[in-house]
Design an enzyme around this catalytic site. Structure first.
Site: not given
Ligand code: NAD
Ligand code: DAU
Length: 332
Positions: A78, A121-123, A148, A152, A273
């Site tokens: 992760y 991620t779906d991104e 980002y 990925k 973007g």
């Molecule tokens: P997050 O930013 O909350 O957590 C990331 C964790 O990785 C943190 O605990 C951080 O300390 C650790 N980390 C960062 N760099 C590191 C390094 N070099 N070595 C060891 N640990 C390190 O992220 P998240 O939202 O929990 O996402 C986790 C994974 O899921 C990521 O790979 C992200 O791309 C993927 N993902 C996230 C989402 C989402 O909606 N948040 C959706 C799909 C996929």
């Molecule tokens: O789709 C999966 C991805 O979802 C993951 O890979 C990423 O790690 C995760 O951060 C998330 O990416 P997004 O860029 O979609 O998430 P974020 O929470 O940053 O923003 C969600 C949406 O809300 C996006 O369209 C931007 C918008 N936004 C975000 C913030 C922080 C706002 O409108 N206002 C805000 O303050």
């Protein structure tokens, strides 16, 4: 399988996964996490010390990674720099962790012959038009937009290459937007919830028409365990729970659930973007492996998440001020 190495297990989705594994399986867990600004040891509080071992360290540290791979049966990866807005401000850590870190882990998986699951991620697929009936599938071409998502995408391609060239026993999953407990306040949903708690108006980028496909982090965890158990080596599985909502709808729902007027938010500077729409077709995971999400209802999952942030101010308060200072410096 009995001991899993979970990289990034002190982050949002990683910590939810560790809680899920301990609650639903008999696997033990070793967490490897560098505790960047996004990592928080408190997210692992309450877990049994005889089943969860925490190691503070970096996934780019090849000798540490090598030592830990020797002690586990499988690895779920992760750890990442995960926030798009940060990647627009300073892309470098995204290259180091997401690309070099994943490479370091793959080399260890190759040396030790370990089962490896890569979280993505779906991104990586770019975005869809708002009126496009299509959703992403495993066949959608890669077309990432941000630093980002491009790192990925690069990490996914490394995993595919290590499967084909070196026979690493890896799978990949690409999930949509997660919500739930332990998510950093920089992200959209916790930012708005904690803004309302603090008396700050929620901030919507641009017109707020961008669509995200929301899934509860616990459903993401059950999907990952399913792939780890039954996924075919070398395959990619998309994870999603049919949760498409535009950002305006989400902010209005948060305000309503928190007893505020639905229009009590501000429009702020849009993200550069900014991807328009993500939408996941998870038929492969459902039909081939029999997975289904448990959190069908987004409003009730969101209400539980709001309760969690209300009850856990000690967890998020230390990050709130710096996060808002960063955003306000950019007019967001
Ligand atoms: P997050 O930013 O909350 O957590 C990331 C964790 O990785 C943190 O605990 C951080 O300390 C650790 N980390 C960062 N760099 C590191 C390094 N070099 N070595 C060891 N640990 C390190 O992220 P998240 O939202 O929990 O996402 C986790 C994974 O899921 C990521 O790979 C992200 O791309 C993927 N993902 C996230 C989402 C989402 O909606 N948040 C959706 C799909 C996929
Ligand atoms: O789709 C999966 C991805 O979802 C993951 O890979 C990423 O790690 C995760 O951060 C998330 O990416 P997004 O860029 O979609 O998430 P974020 O929470 O940053 O923003 C969600 C949406 O809300 C996006 O369209 C931007 C918008 N936004 C975000 C913030 C922080 C706002 O409108 N206002 C805000 O303050």
């Amino acid at each position: 399988m009995s001991r899993l190495l979970v990289t990034g297990g002190a982050g949002f989705i990683g910590s939810n996964f560790v809680h899920h594994v301990i609650g639903h399986t008999d696997h033990d867990v070793t967490v490897l996490d560098a505790l960047t600004y996004a990592g928080n040891r408190d997210s692992l509080e309450g877990l049994p010390a005889d089943r969860v071992t925490f190691v503070e360290g970096d996934i780019t540290d090849a000798s540490l990674v090598d030592e830990l791979f020797g002690q586990v049966d499988a690895v779920v990866h992760y750890a990442a720099e995960s926030h798009n807005d940060n990647s627009l401000h300073d892309p470098r850590p995204f290259l180091d962790t997401n690309i070099v870190g994943t490479y370091t882990l793959l080399e260890a998986a190759r040396r030790h012959g370990r089962r490896f699951h890569h979280i993505s991620t779906d991104e990586v697929y770019g975005d869809l038009e708002l009126d496009d009936p299509a959703r992403f599938t495993e066949e959608t071409p890669y077309n990432p937009s941000s630093p980002y998502s491009s790192t990925k995408a690069g990490s996914d391609l490394l995993v595919r290459a290590w499967v084909r060239s070196f026979g690493v026993a890896a799978t990949i999953s690409n999930c949509s937007n997660n919500y739930g407990p332990y998510q950093h306040v920089e992200k959209f949903i916790p930012r708005q919830i904690t803004n309302v708690i603090r008396g700050i108006r929620p901030k919507l980028y641009g017109a707020g028409e961008n669509v995200r496909d929301w899934i509860h982090a616990d459903d993401h965890s059950s999907a990952v365990l399913t792939i780890l158990d039954r996924g075919r080596i070398g395959e990619t599985y998309l994870i999603g729970a049919d949760g498409e909502q535009n950002n305006k709808e989400v902010v209005e729902l948060i305000l309503e659930l928190m007893g505020q007027p639905r229009d009590a938010y501000d429009h702020v500077v849009d993200r550069a973007g900014h991807d328009l729409r993500y939408a996941i077709d998870s038929s492969k995971l459902r039909d081939e492996l029999g997975w289904t999400p448990a959190f069908g209802d987004f409003p009730s999952g969101l209400a539980r998440t709001i309760e969690w942030y209300r009850d856990n101010e000690d967890w998020w308060a230390p990050s709130k001020q710096a996060t808002e200072a960063f955003y306000s410096s950019k007019g967001q």
